[in-house]
Design a protein around this motif. Structure first.
Motif, mmCIF file in Angstrom:
data_model
loop_
_atom_site.group_PDB
_atom_site.id
_atom_site.type_symbol
_atom_site.label_atom_id
_atom_site.label_comp_id
_atom_site.label_asym_id
_atom_site.label_seq_id
_atom_site.Cartn_x
_atom_site.Cartn_y
_atom_site.Cartn_z
ATOM 1 N N MET A 181 -99.712 -99.443 -24.741
ATOM 2 C CA MET A 181 -100.188 -98.043 -25.018
ATOM 3 C C MET A 181 -101.663 -97.971 -24.707
ATOM 4 N N GLU A 182 -102.011 -97.062 -23.783
ATOM 5 C CA GLU A 182 -103.365 -97.222 -22.890
ATOM 6 C C GLU A 182 -104.384 -96.038 -23.975
ATOM 7 N N PHE A 183 -105.604 -96.367 -24.180
ATOM 8 C CA PHE A 183 -106.394 -95.682 -25.018
ATOM 9 C C PHE A 183 -107.779 -95.389 -24.451
ATOM 10 N N VAL A 184 -108.394 -94.379 -24.721
ATOM 11 C CA VAL A 184 -109.651 -94.044 -23.852
ATOM 12 C C VAL A 184 -110.528 -93.962 -25.142
ATOM 13 N N LYS A 185 -111.901 -94.394 -25.206
ATOM 14 C CA LYS A 185 -112.902 -94.211 -26.015
ATOM 15 C C LYS A 185 -113.420 -92.907 -25.996
ATOM 16 N N ILE A 186 -113.367 -92.262 -26.917
ATOM 17 C CA ILE A 186 -113.978 -90.647 -27.136
ATOM 18 C C ILE A 186 -115.399 -90.969 -27.638
ATOM 19 N N PRO A 187 -116.428 -90.576 -27.341
ATOM 20 C CA PRO A 187 -117.873 -90.796 -27.663
ATOM 21 C C PRO A 187 -118.041 -89.815 -28.896
ATOM 22 N N SER A 188 -119.035 -90.040 -29.894
ATOM 23 C CA SER A 188 -119.116 -89.524 -30.858
ATOM 24 C C SER A 188 -120.299 -88.189 -30.426
ATOM 25 N N GLY A 189 -120.294 -87.162 -31.079
ATOM 26 C CA GLY A 189 -121.100 -85.992 -30.500
ATOM 27 C C GLY A 189 -120.706 -84.680 -31.455
ATOM 28 N N GLN A 190 -121.329 -83.500 -30.980
ATOM 29 C CA GLN A 190 -121.102 -82.375 -31.568
ATOM 30 C C GLN A 190 -120.656 -81.266 -30.512
ATOM 31 N N PHE A 191 -119.383 -80.349 -30.946
ATOM 32 C CA PHE A 191 -119.312 -79.267 -30.271
ATOM 33 C C PHE A 191 -118.917 -77.983 -31.160
ATOM 34 N N THR A 192 -118.617 -76.861 -30.450
ATOM 35 C CA THR A 192 -118.354 -75.743 -30.975
ATOM 36 C C THR A 192 -116.981 -75.620 -31.110
ATOM 37 N N MET A 193 -116.325 -75.708 -32.233
ATOM 38 C CA MET A 193 -114.967 -75.562 -32.541
ATOM 39 C C MET A 193 -114.415 -74.059 -32.651
ATOM 40 N N GLY A 194 -113.287 -73.825 -31.951
ATOM 41 C CA GLY A 194 -113.130 -72.150 -31.944
ATOM 42 C C GLY A 194 -113.387 -71.577 -30.830
ATOM 43 N N SER A 195 -113.018 -70.203 -30.478
ATOM 44 C CA SER A 195 -113.224 -69.759 -29.423
ATOM 45 C C SER A 195 -114.150 -68.347 -29.598
ATOM 46 N N GLN A 196 -115.021 -67.818 -28.493
ATOM 47 C CA GLN A 196 -115.873 -66.839 -28.495
ATOM 48 C C GLN A 196 -115.070 -65.536 -28.785
ATOM 49 N N SER A 197 -115.751 -64.508 -29.340
ATOM 50 C CA SER A 197 -114.964 -63.479 -29.362
ATOM 51 C C SER A 197 -114.574 -62.582 -28.315
ATOM 52 N N ASN A 198 -115.189 -63.069 -27.254
ATOM 53 C CA ASN A 198 -114.848 -62.309 -25.922
ATOM 54 C C ASN A 198 -113.715 -63.063 -25.217
ATOM 55 N N GLU A 199 -113.420 -64.313 -25.656
ATOM 56 C CA GLU A 199 -112.160 -64.834 -24.973
ATOM 57 C C GLU A 199 -111.107 -64.099 -24.766
ATOM 58 N N ALA A 200 -110.283 -64.222 -23.563
ATOM 59 C CA ALA A 200 -109.214 -63.358 -23.562
ATOM 60 C C ALA A 200 -108.099 -64.265 -24.324
ATOM 61 N N TYR A 201 -107.368 -62.982 -24.960
ATOM 62 C CA TYR A 201 -106.011 -63.604 -25.922
ATOM 63 C C TYR A 201 -106.444 -64.457 -27.153
ATOM 64 N N ARG A 202 -107.884 -64.203 -27.403
ATOM 65 C CA ARG A 202 -108.359 -64.883 -28.590
ATOM 66 C C ARG A 202 -107.481 -64.564 -29.778
ATOM 67 N N ASP A 203 -107.382 -65.264 -30.617
ATOM 68 C CA ASP A 203 -106.604 -65.031 -31.952
ATOM 69 C C ASP A 203 -107.551 -65.280 -33.156
ATOM 70 N N GLU A 204 -107.341 -64.170 -34.383
ATOM 71 C CA GLU A 204 -108.345 -64.728 -35.402
ATOM 72 C C GLU A 204 -108.224 -65.945 -35.957
ATOM 73 N N THR A 205 -107.310 -66.871 -35.775
ATOM 74 C CA THR A 205 -107.206 -68.051 -36.434
ATOM 75 C C THR A 205 -108.232 -68.988 -35.651
ATOM 76 N N GLU A 206 -108.664 -68.462 -34.619
ATOM 77 C CA GLU A 206 -109.610 -69.394 -33.748
ATOM 78 C C GLU A 206 -111.126 -69.253 -34.162
ATOM 79 N N GLY A 207 -111.188 -68.608 -35.247
ATOM 80 C CA GLY A 207 -112.670 -68.432 -35.783
ATOM 81 C C GLY A 207 -112.621 -68.460 -37.447
ATOM 82 N N PRO A 208 -113.920 -68.504 -37.805
ATOM 83 C CA PRO A 208 -114.932 -68.216 -37.210
ATOM 84 C C PRO A 208 -115.591 -69.649 -36.472
#
Length: 305
Positions: free
Chosen positions: A82-109
């Motif tokens: 099985m081939e693996f890729v090393k994913i670096p540490s970091g920060q990101f914004t989880m979920g979607s912005q309120s203006n993203e098309a087809y956004r569901d309420e479960t994608e926030g806050p």
């Protein structure tokens, strides 16, 4: 004829770049958080006469390929490769912005999430890999629906089945936060391909494209893993083909992930071959119960770094 200095050392390759027409300087290629950084400094090393620029280009390509090899590795266990890729540490914004098309309420806050480095399987687990697990453990092999086994993603597996395979391989399933972080690969758009996703980039129901994307193919089945280009971190099929089990308990409020245990279902991420395009978005969550299995559900593995 210009003069070039070059030096090799473990995990790094040094090569020459031009400081000016008259002056040459040393460029050191280093891997830091899986990125290629260039540090310029004039230092004396082994002197080599460069007959033409093709030699310099070859060294640059060698440096880049060396960086790629440091980001990937192959796990061989129980006769499964099985081939693996090393994913670096970091920060990101989880979920979607309120203006993203087809956004569901479960994608926030939306929430800023910090992720530790980990390794993720480059592809979804295949029938070839899972069938070896069944052969070695006496489990019944899941149906392939007549679509083919081999390098097709394994389907018709429950969450419990996925965990059993992961533990057999000395791995685990990703949390939702890890999955979305790896899927995005530093993008903030609905898909890691940008604001659009075509059926030349993913296996989903092309009769239902995202926003103004043109209609595409509806294949009505899974296809072999790695059939399309990878994301920026070298992961394949993060959108479509099969939805992927995640390890934390599902909760409608993403701010509780990945530690909420007040639920009875597990998350599914990525959409699948039968999904409308908007369910394949990076932030789009699904869920099902532990004993559920479907011809549209599979999984991939992670390891702690």
């Amino acid at each position: 004829m210009p003069t070039m200095y070059v030096k090799n050392r473990r995990n790094s390759i040094k090569f020459i770049g031009f400081c000016s027409y008259q002056t040459l300087c040393l460029t050191e290629s280093l891997v830091l958080r899986n990125r290629l950084l260039f540090i310029y400094q004039p230092l004396p090393f082994i002197k080599i006469r460069m007959m033409n620029r093709y030699f310099l280009i070859s060294l640059i390509l060698l440096a880049i390929s060396g960086c790629a090899s440091l980001k990937e590795y192959t796990l061989n266990k129980n006769d499964v490769k099985m081939e693996f890729v090393k994913i670096p540490s970091g920060q990101f914004t989880m979920g979607s912005q309120s203006n993203e098309a087809y956004r569901d309420e479960t994608e926030g806050p939306i929430e800023i999430v910090t992720i530790k480095a980990f390794k993720m399987s480059k592809y979804e687990v295949t029938f070839k890999q899972y069938d070896l697990f069944c052969d070695n453990t006496g489990r019944m092999k899941p149906s392939d629906e007549g679509w083919g086994r081999g390098n097709n993603p394994v389907i018709n597996v429950t969450y419990t089945d996925a965990v059993a395979f992961a533990e057999w391989m000395g791995c685990r399933l990703p949390t939702e936060a890890e999955w979305e972080y790896a899927c995005r690969a530093e993008t903030t758009t609905p898909f890691n391909t940008g604001s659009h996703l075509t059926t030349k980039q993913s296996n989903y129901n092309g009769d239902y494209p995202y926003n103004d994307t043109i209609k595409g193919v509806y294949r009505k089945k899974t296809i072999p893993v790695g059939s399309f280009n990878s994301n920026n971190w070298g992961l394949y099929d993060m959108h479509g083909n099969v939805a992927e089990w995640c390890s934390n308990w599902y909760n409608k409020d993403i701010s509780t992930n990945p530690i909420s245990n007040n639920a009875s279902a597990k998350p599914l991420r990525g959409g699948n071959w039968d999904s409308e395009s908007w369910f394949c978005r990076s932030a789009s969550p699904g869920f099902h119960y532990l004993g559920y299995k479907s011809n549209s559900i599979g999984f991939r593995l992670v390891q702690n770094d």
